[in-house]
Design a protein around this motif. Structure first.
Motif, short mmCIF file in Angstrom:
data_model
loop_
_atom_site.label_atom_id
_atom_site.label_comp_id
_atom_site.label_asym_id
_atom_site.label_seq_id
_atom_site.Cartn_x
_atom_site.Cartn_y
_atom_site.Cartn_z
N LEU A 73 8.57 18.92 -1.47
CA LEU A 73 8.39 18.09 -2.61
C LEU A 73 8.95 16.92 -2.70
O LEU A 73 8.36 15.65 -2.91
N THR A 74 10.32 17.08 -2.18
CA THR A 74 10.84 15.87 -2.28
C THR A 74 11.36 15.02 -1.08
O THR A 74 12.08 14.01 -0.87
N ARG A 75 11.06 15.80 0.13
CA ARG A 75 11.44 15.14 1.38
C ARG A 75 10.82 14.10 1.86
O ARG A 75 11.41 13.23 2.07
N SER A 76 9.67 13.64 1.20
CA SER A 76 9.08 12.27 1.65
C SER A 76 9.66 11.25 0.95
O SER A 76 10.08 10.30 1.56
N ARG A 77 10.15 11.60 -0.34
CA ARG A 77 10.84 10.35 -1.10
C ARG A 77 12.26 10.31 -0.47
O ARG A 77 12.81 9.19 -0.15
N ASP A 78 12.97 11.33 -0.37
CA ASP A 78 14.41 11.36 0.26
C ASP A 78 14.37 10.68 1.63
O ASP A 78 15.44 9.84 2.05
N GLU A 79 13.48 11.05 2.40
CA GLU A 79 13.39 10.70 3.75
C GLU A 79 13.11 8.99 3.87
O GLU A 79 14.06 8.32 4.58
N ASN A 80 12.37 8.72 2.94
CA ASN A 80 12.11 7.14 2.97
C ASN A 80 13.41 6.31 2.55
O ASN A 80 13.83 5.36 2.92
N LEU A 81 14.04 7.21 1.42
CA LEU A 81 15.15 6.27 1.08
C LEU A 81 16.25 6.31 2.11
O LEU A 81 16.92 5.36 2.31
N VAL A 82 16.42 7.39 2.80
CA VAL A 82 17.47 7.57 3.82
C VAL A 82 17.25 6.32 4.93
O VAL A 82 18.05 5.84 5.44
N VAL A 83 15.88 6.25 5.49
CA VAL A 83 15.45 5.49 6.49
C VAL A 83 15.77 3.97 6.12
O VAL A 83 16.18 3.17 6.93
N ASP A 84 15.46 3.89 5.00
CA ASP A 84 15.66 2.40 4.53
C ASP A 84 16.99 1.99 4.38
O ASP A 84 17.39 0.87 4.73
N ILE A 85 17.90 2.90 3.63
CA ILE A 85 19.39 2.62 3.69
C ILE A 85 19.74 2.53 4.92
O ILE A 85 20.74 1.63 5.34
N GLU A 86 19.53 3.42 6.16
CA GLU A 86 20.31 3.22 7.22
C GLU A 86 19.81 1.95 7.83
O GLU A 86 20.58 1.25 8.45
#
Length: 361
Positions: A127-140
């Motif tokens: 449920l939370t993977r999509s939001r967290d992955e987008n945040l991690v990719v954006d920060i990186e």
């Protein structure tokens, strides 16, 4: 008894010859009574020994009977104890079997609970993977771009701004997976703030100044006006002299200029021709310009190597006693030492934490 009967024996022995002379055919009465007197104490002694043997036999029999009774009682007690021990062993084995059965039931329930927990965690992660992955990719991506910009410009402010922004975005998302990322961001920000960074424009200005001073540096084999510029004039330094004293002083200076004695550790520097001196100066300029290019290209190792070569050429071919040579050497040494702080700090900890969070570890 023996003490009372022993005195008559000598008398019998004394009387015996007289009786033998009177009547030699009759035996003496003392010799007939001696065996009877000797056998009676022996019989008494034997009787006493027999009574003692009977008493000892009775005592031993009583002792053996007592020991037999004790052994029988101990044997009975040992049998009862062994029976109780066998009973306890059977009860213990039964309890162990019951505990093993209960443990198996508990392990089965625990495995079921663990399976259910794993399924719930996978559901929450999905449920939370999509939001967290987008945040991690954006920060990186933002941090990598800021790091490249800092390496190109030599300024760490864009990198610090990107790290602070990433830290604020991570704090707004309370996720356990992003806790290592938040700690890594804090460590990188603290390390970058505490790392001294060299001022690149100041270093470039120093290198330009050194390039301009190369033509004015005196060589080791320089004579005449080049050496005269380094010595102060006596007219300006000393008191007013008369015309004949000034003439004498000038004559002495001319005579001293005819012959100059000095120590040169590099013989090849003395044998430089004017053309070679020109190329020595141009090579020194090229080394300084290469160091400037390395500084602009963010290659501090290459720049320091060129400055080291320039410093060696300055010590070999130029006059070390001249004031301009000493100031140029000091400036070169300071510039080389300050280039050690040109390497910008990296954010490897943050990038590794972001990669681990993206992988779901």
């Amino acid at each position: 008894m023996n003490a009372t009967e022993s005195p008559p024996a000598p008398e019998a022995c004394v009387v015996a010859p007289q009786a033998a002379e009177a009547t030699p055919s009759t035996p003496p009465s003392g010799e007939a009574q001696t065996p009877a007197r000797v056998s009676r104490p022996l019989v008494l002694a034997l009787g006493v020994l027999g009574l003692l043997g009977l008493l000892l036999s009775a005592l031993l029999w009583d002792r053996l009977s007592t020991l037999q009774d004790q052994l029988s009682r101990q044997t009975a007690e040992a049998g009862a104890t062994a029976a109780e021990a066998r009973t306890l062993v059977r009860q213990t084995q039964e309890r162990e079997r019951e505990l093993a059965a209960r443990q198996a039931v508990l392990e089965a329930r625990l495995s079921e609970v663990a399976l259910q927990r794993t399924q719930l965690e996978e559901l929450m992660q999905s449920l939370t993977r999509s939001r967290d992955e987008n945040l991690v990719v954006d920060i990186e991506s933002a941090l990598r771009l800021a790091q490249q910009q800092a390496q190109l410009t030599g300024n760490v402010e864009p990198l610090l701004a990107a790290l602070r922004t990433a830290e604020q975005r991570v704090q707004r998302v309370p996720q356990v997976r992003l806790a290592p990322v938040q700690r890594a961001l804090a460590r990188d920000v603290a390390r970058i703030k505490s790392t001294p960074v060299a001022d690149t424009p100041t270093l470039l200005a120093r290198l330009d100044e050194l390039v301009r001073q190369v033509d004015e540096l005196p060589l080791v084999n320089a004579v005449g006006p080049s050496a005269a510029r380094e010595t102060p004039t006596p007219d300006a330094a000393g008191p007013a002299l008369s015309w004949w004293q000034r003439s004498l002083q000038r004559m002495q200076d001319e005579l001293r200029a005819l012959v100059r004695v000095s120590r040169i550790d590099q013989p090849e520097a003395v044998l430089l021709s004017p053309d070679q001196s020109f190329f020595v100066r141009e090579n020194l300029k090229l080394l300084l310009l290469n160091a400037r290019l390395g500084l602009l290209a963010r290659q501090p190792e290459a720049a320091r190597a060129d400055l080291q070569k320039a410093l060696a050429a300055l010590d070999r071919y130029f006059d070390p006693n001249a004031r301009r040579t000493r100031s140029a050497a000091d400036l070169l040494t300071q510039t080389r030492d300050q280039m050690r702080a040109l390497e910008l700090p990296r954010i490897d900890d943050t990038l590794a934490a972001l990669a681990a969070a993206a992988a779901g570890r």
